[in-house]
Design an enzyme around this catalytic site. Sequence first.
Site, PDB file in Angstrom:
ATOM      1  N   HIS A  46       0.814  -1.211   0.000  1.00 26.57           N
ATOM      2  CA  HIS A  46       0.000   0.000   0.000  1.00 26.57           C
ATOM      3  C   HIS A  46       0.847   1.261   0.000  1.00 26.57           C
ATOM      4  O   HIS A  46       1.818   1.404   0.748  1.00 26.57           O
ATOM      5  CB  HIS A  46      -0.925   0.041   1.216  1.00 26.57           C
ATOM      6  CG  HIS A  46      -1.828   1.242   1.190  1.00 26.57           C
ATOM      7  ND1 HIS A  46      -2.987   1.275   0.447  1.00 26.57           N
ATOM      8  CD2 HIS A  46      -1.699   2.469   1.760  1.00 26.57           C
ATOM      9  CE1 HIS A  46      -3.554   2.460   0.580  1.00 26.57           C
ATOM     10  NE2 HIS A  46      -2.789   3.208   1.369  1.00 26.57           N
ATOM     11  N   ASN A  87      -3.185   9.012 -11.885  1.00 26.70           N
ATOM     12  CA  ASN A  87      -3.826  10.172 -11.270  1.00 26.70           C
ATOM     13  C   ASN A  87      -3.385  10.263  -9.815  1.00 26.70           C
ATOM     14  O   ASN A  87      -3.498   9.287  -9.069  1.00 26.70           O
ATOM     15  CB  ASN A  87      -5.349  10.021 -11.357  1.00 26.70           C
ATOM     16  CG  ASN A  87      -5.854  10.076 -12.784  1.00 26.70           C
ATOM     17  OD1 ASN A  87      -5.394  10.890 -13.580  1.00 26.70           O
ATOM     18  ND2 ASN A  87      -6.795   9.212 -13.126  1.00 26.70           N
ATOM     19  N   HIS A  98      -4.878   4.054  -3.584  1.00 26.09           N
ATOM     20  CA  HIS A  98      -3.762   3.088  -3.602  1.00 26.09           C
ATOM     21  C   HIS A  98      -3.112   3.309  -4.960  1.00 26.09           C
ATOM     22  O   HIS A  98      -3.783   3.187  -5.999  1.00 26.09           O
ATOM     23  CB  HIS A  98      -4.304   1.659  -3.442  1.00 26.09           C
ATOM     24  CG  HIS A  98      -3.262   0.576  -3.478  1.00 26.09           C
ATOM     25  ND1 HIS A  98      -3.149  -0.397  -2.486  1.00 26.09           N
ATOM     26  CD2 HIS A  98      -2.298   0.282  -4.399  1.00 26.09           C
ATOM     27  CE1 HIS A  98      -2.171  -1.233  -2.800  1.00 26.09           C
ATOM     28  NE2 HIS A  98      -1.633  -0.840  -3.956  1.00 26.09           N
ATOM     29  N   HIS A 100      -1.795   3.548  -8.503  1.00 26.76           N
ATOM     30  CA  HIS A 100      -2.067   2.687  -9.657  1.00 26.76           C
ATOM     31  C   HIS A 100      -1.787   3.440 -10.947  1.00 26.76           C
ATOM     32  O   HIS A 100      -1.886   4.668 -10.995  1.00 26.76           O
ATOM     33  CB  HIS A 100      -3.517   2.175  -9.645  1.00 26.76           C
ATOM     34  CG  HIS A 100      -4.545   3.271  -9.545  1.00 26.76           C
ATOM     35  ND1 HIS A 100      -4.877   3.871  -8.356  1.00 26.76           N
ATOM     36  CD2 HIS A 100      -5.305   3.872 -10.494  1.00 26.76           C
ATOM     37  CE1 HIS A 100      -5.796   4.799  -8.569  1.00 26.76           C
ATOM     38  NE2 HIS A 100      -6.072   4.826  -9.866  1.00 26.76           N
TER      39      HIS A 100
END
Length: 115
Positions: A46, A87, A98, A100
């Site tokens: 995470h 983003n 989280h 990505h």
Amino acid sequence: MDDCLFCKIARKDIPAALVYEDDHLLAFKDIFPQAPVHLLIIPKAHCESLGDLTPEIAAATARIPQVAAKLAAEQGVQASGWRLLSNNGPDAGQSVFHLHFHLLGGKPLGAKLCV
Ligand code: AMP
Ligand code: ZN
């Protein structure tokens, strides 16, 4: 993190259409695809965004372009073209906190990077 959606996917607590996995990275199909090919590539550990990288997660994240290129080839969009983007934070429209990367392709994606 217990209540993080992508941590749950990384732990296999909830299902996703996985397309790649190694010790530190996971890739799966976006549930609301915005292009014929729309994958998400995440570090399993995470981390909210690129602003919160630890050295370990940064090392894993540094391999994401390589993994994306392999997936783009597998998905048949290497020649036609594809986009890799992340983003980060409210103005970028981040909705899952989280880290990505979106891999998008399979149609002309437009020249604009923002509206
Ligand atoms: P972002 O807006 O950049 O934070 O992107 C989050 C992405 O996660 C969106 O494109 C969503 O469609 C996608 N998403 C949300 N929930 C899931 C899920 N359970 N499985 C796969 N993709 C998801
Ligand atoms: Zn998480």
